[in-house]
Design an enzyme around this catalytic site. Structure first.
Site, PDB file in Angstrom:
ATOM      1  N   CYS A   1      13.176 -60.540 -60.381  1.00  0.00           N
ATOM      2  CA  CYS A   1      11.744 -60.357 -60.593  1.00  0.00           C
ATOM      3  C   CYS A   1      11.204 -60.911 -61.905  1.00  0.00           C
ATOM      4  CB  CYS A   1      11.389 -58.868 -60.533  1.00  0.00           C
ATOM      5  SG  CYS A   1      12.128 -57.984 -59.149  1.00  0.00           S
TER       6      CYS A   1
ATOM      7  N   CYS B   1       9.106 -64.339 -62.492  1.00  0.00           N
ATOM      8  CA  CYS B   1       7.690 -64.452 -62.118  1.00  0.00           C
ATOM      9  C   CYS B   1       6.821 -63.413 -62.812  1.00  0.00           C
ATOM     10  CB  CYS B   1       7.529 -64.317 -60.604  1.00  0.00           C
ATOM     11  SG  CYS B   1       8.101 -65.753 -59.680  1.00  0.00           S
ATOM     12  N   HIS B   2       7.343 -62.193 -62.961  1.00  0.00           N
ATOM     13  CA  HIS B   2       6.514 -61.093 -63.461  1.00  0.00           C
ATOM     14  C   HIS B   2       6.673 -60.836 -64.956  1.00  0.00           C
ATOM     15  CE1 HIS B   2       5.309 -60.004 -59.381  1.00  0.00           C
ATOM     16  NE2 HIS B   2       6.578 -60.152 -59.022  1.00  0.00           N
TER      17      HIS B   2
ATOM     18  N   MET C   1       5.196 -63.938 -52.691  1.00  0.00           N
ATOM     19  CA  MET C   1       6.132 -62.848 -52.954  1.00  0.00           C
ATOM     20  C   MET C   1       7.194 -62.841 -51.861  1.00  0.00           C
ATOM     21  SD  MET C   1       7.151 -60.096 -54.571  1.00  0.00           S
ATOM     22  CE  MET C   1       8.012 -58.544 -54.247  1.00  0.00           C
TER      23      MET C   1
ATOM     24  N   HIS D   1       3.474 -73.527 -66.461  1.00  0.00           N
ATOM     25  CA  HIS D   1       4.774 -73.341 -65.822  1.00  0.00           C
ATOM     26  C   HIS D   1       5.522 -74.666 -65.749  1.00  0.00           C
ATOM     27  CE1 HIS D   1       7.665 -70.955 -63.660  1.00  0.00           C
ATOM     28  NE2 HIS D   1       7.612 -71.747 -62.598  1.00  0.00           N
TER      29      HIS D   1
ATOM     30  N   HIS E   1       2.588 -74.874 -57.716  1.00  0.00           N
ATOM     31  CA  HIS E   1       3.988 -74.849 -58.151  1.00  0.00           C
ATOM     32  C   HIS E   1       4.594 -76.202 -57.787  1.00  0.00           C
ATOM     33  CE1 HIS E   1       8.213 -73.854 -58.591  1.00  0.00           C
ATOM     34  NE2 HIS E   1       7.894 -72.700 -59.155  1.00  0.00           N
TER      35      HIS E   1
END
Length: 572
Positions: free
Chosen positions: A72, A75-76, A113, A352, A395
């Site tokens: 996780c 991304c978070h 997700m 990113h 992305h």
């Protein structure tokens, strides 16, 4: 009771085993500073228990922290403040509640997700403990500076003991470095024979492989921030140096400007938020620079501005460093690292990944949570513009460069949050009216795309969707013919890559196409659970037919693939 700082020093050291630091455990304070080890082996106390917190044991908390790191945090965020993924701070998670979190982890969403539960990647018990963990304040990770880096740094083969010429008969330019994510390895695969020529132990979940300018050294960086430097000239290519630069990382790159080939390497970490410049032959850490600071627009302090993509300029002795949360792009001049000069460009938050246009002058990089792409002129070291991609959560990976039949040179990115693919004009000289605009938006398979891919000799654009919760979509790839992009609604061909792989169990996800050196075939990873069969599927680019399925028990969770020539030459 242990101090909060001690808990922080333990809590996010998942998969980060290391030797005992000098003097560690030899003082009275040792009772409060246990030797650092893999998080799964530690009994971690729960920080800041509050009324209403869910029941969770120390062992469960430790397990959940490791799961969060592995699945996780990328991304978070380590501190759960969000970036590519939404923020998971307790004011949000407690409002949504346990059942919402449990179901969201289980089923995922079309916005990118993953469906961790229905795909079989996480058990019901793991999902249960993760949902409870997210209702509790996150622990503070440890710092990791020059002393810790030097403690981890190892030169396994001295420079003067290495070969002076290539000692094997591999076609190095057509060698593929393939990430074996959950095995903590990369497989070196011959692009002509499809044979695995070597398996090299690396850090956990290698994010990228990068090649030195000479093509000799292969650098890998794991999510656990371990860098391996592999000498491809050796008769048996092996790691000659290694280092850990933090607790979590994604990016490594080498100097490419004329006169500086192979001189330096640079790596950036998610935690601690910083980058380090290293010697290009030994990985000796030379300069560590923190990226903590103010968000570019609000001028508020941010404690966790992570380093995402790093590329090396072809026009100057500079590294281009994305600082995710503060929205800054750093042009790091490595011509004099003792008196380091850094040009800070204010771009957009949540920077990113990204790549160069076909001329390698312009760097296009996604500010994915803002649905934008920043364009940097690496020759002038300045921002050109910010582009709205007209899609949700771009992305691109490194993106894809195409010669559009109507708009000329364009660069493509797909999106995590929807099915669109944005084509951005990149030729301000010959096509000024189309430059730095979304000239066309295509519709592909669906949300959950991570990578687009093409090649200068290819007439196709490939778009994956590995994070789509629909099993059929996540196992397929959409292919657009570049020559037909001037049609009003271009159609695409669906390649059933997962079906071609012939894998009977699990929910394999097809991810990250990568061309061979000649651009005649494209390889896709069929990424399954670590206890199930995975594969690599090779497609003939001209016919779009299956050419080869590579299977081997050693191919455990293959994900990223990096052709040596295309990677070092920035061909995509």
């Amino acid at each position: 009771m242990k101090s909060m700082s001690t808990i922080g020093r333990l809590a996010l050291l998942a998969s980060v085993a290391q030797d005992k630091p000098k003097g560690h455990g030899d003082t009275p304070a040792a009772a409060y500073e246990p030797s650092l080890n893999t998080l799964g082996q530690l009994q971690v106390e729960i920080p800041g228990r509050k009324p209403g917190d869910p029941v969770i044991t120390p062992a469960e908390f430790s397990k959940a922290t490791q799961l969060y790191f592995e699945r996780c945090a990328g991304c978070h965020g380590v501190l759960r403040k969000g970036a590519t993924g939404k923020a998971l701070t307790t004011d949000i998670t407690r409002e949504n509640g346990y059942e919402y979190l449990r179901d969201f982890i289980t089923y995922g969403s079309p916005g990118g997700m993953p469906n961790w539960g229905t795909s079989g990647d996480m058990t019901e018990d793991n999902i249960d403990v993760m949902a409870r963990y997210l209702l509790i304040e996150p622990p503070q990770p440890p710092e990791y500076g020059m002393p810790e880096m030097r403690e981890s740094w190892k030169v396994l083969v001295a420079v003067d003991a290495r070969p002076t010429k290539q000692m094997n008969d591999f076609d190095l330019d057509n060698l593929f470095s393939v990430t074996l994510r959950d095995a903590g390895q990369v497989a070196l695969i011959d692009g002509a024979t499809y044979e695995i020529v070597k398996i090299v132990d690396t850090g956990y979940a290698v994010h990228i492989s990068r090649i030195s300018a000479s093509g000799r050294y292969l650098f890998t960086i794991g999510r656990d921030a371990r860098i391996n430097m592999i000498d491809l000239w050796m008769e048996d290519p092996s790691t000659v140096a290694e280092i850990k630069i933090g607790a979590e990382a994604r990016s490594v790159e080498t100097s490419k400007f004329e006169g500086y080939e192979d001189k330096y390497a640079i790596a950036g970490s998610y935690w601690p938020p910083q980058y380090v410049i290293m010697d290009g032959d030994t990985l000796e850490p030379l300069k560590v620079v923190s990226t903590r600071g103010m968000i570019y627009d609000t001028q508020e302090y941010h404690p966790e501005p992570r380093v995402a993509a790093i590329v090396a300029s072809h026009f100057k002795p500079e590294f281009i460093v994305n600082v995710k949360e503060t929205g800054k792009i750093l042009m790091v001049d490595y011509s004099d690292i003792k008196n380091l000069k850094v040009t800070t460009i204010e771009a957009e938050r949540f920077l990113h990944d990204g790549g160069f246009d076909s001329t390698k002058r312009y760097f296009l990089t996604a500010a994915n949570a803002r649905n934008r792409v920043a364009v940097i002129d690496t020759k002038e070291s300045k921002l050109v513009t910010i582009i709205d991609t007209e899609g949700q959560t771009p992305h691109p990976g490194r993106g894809a460069n195409l010669m559009h039949p109507k708009y000329g040179p364009v660069w493509a990115t797909s999106h995590l949050g929807d099915e669109t693919v944005a084509l951005i004009g990149t030729d301000p000289e010959s096509h000024p009216d189309q430059a730095w605009k979304v000239v066309q938006s295509l519709e592909a398979l669906g949300g959950g795309s991570l990578f687009v891919k093409s090649h200068p000799t290819s007439g196709n654009l490939y778009v994956d969707a590995p994070l789509n919760p629909d099993a059929e979509i996540s196992a397929s790839v959409a292919v657009f013919k570049v020559s037909e992009l001037d049609q009003e609604e271009p159609e695409y061909t669906v390649l059933p890559i997962g079906e071609w792989a012939g894998i009977a169990e699990g929910q394999p996800r097809v991810v990250q196409g990568e061309f061979n050196q000649e651009g005649t075939e494209i390889w896709f990873s069929v990424w399954n659970a670590k206890d199930k069969e995975s594969a690599i599927v090779v497609v003939d680019d001209r016919t779009l037919e299956l050419k080869k399925v590579i299977k081997d028990p050693a191919l455990i969770t293959p994900t990223g693939k990096f052709n040596v020539y295309n990677t070092r030459s920035d061909v995509y």
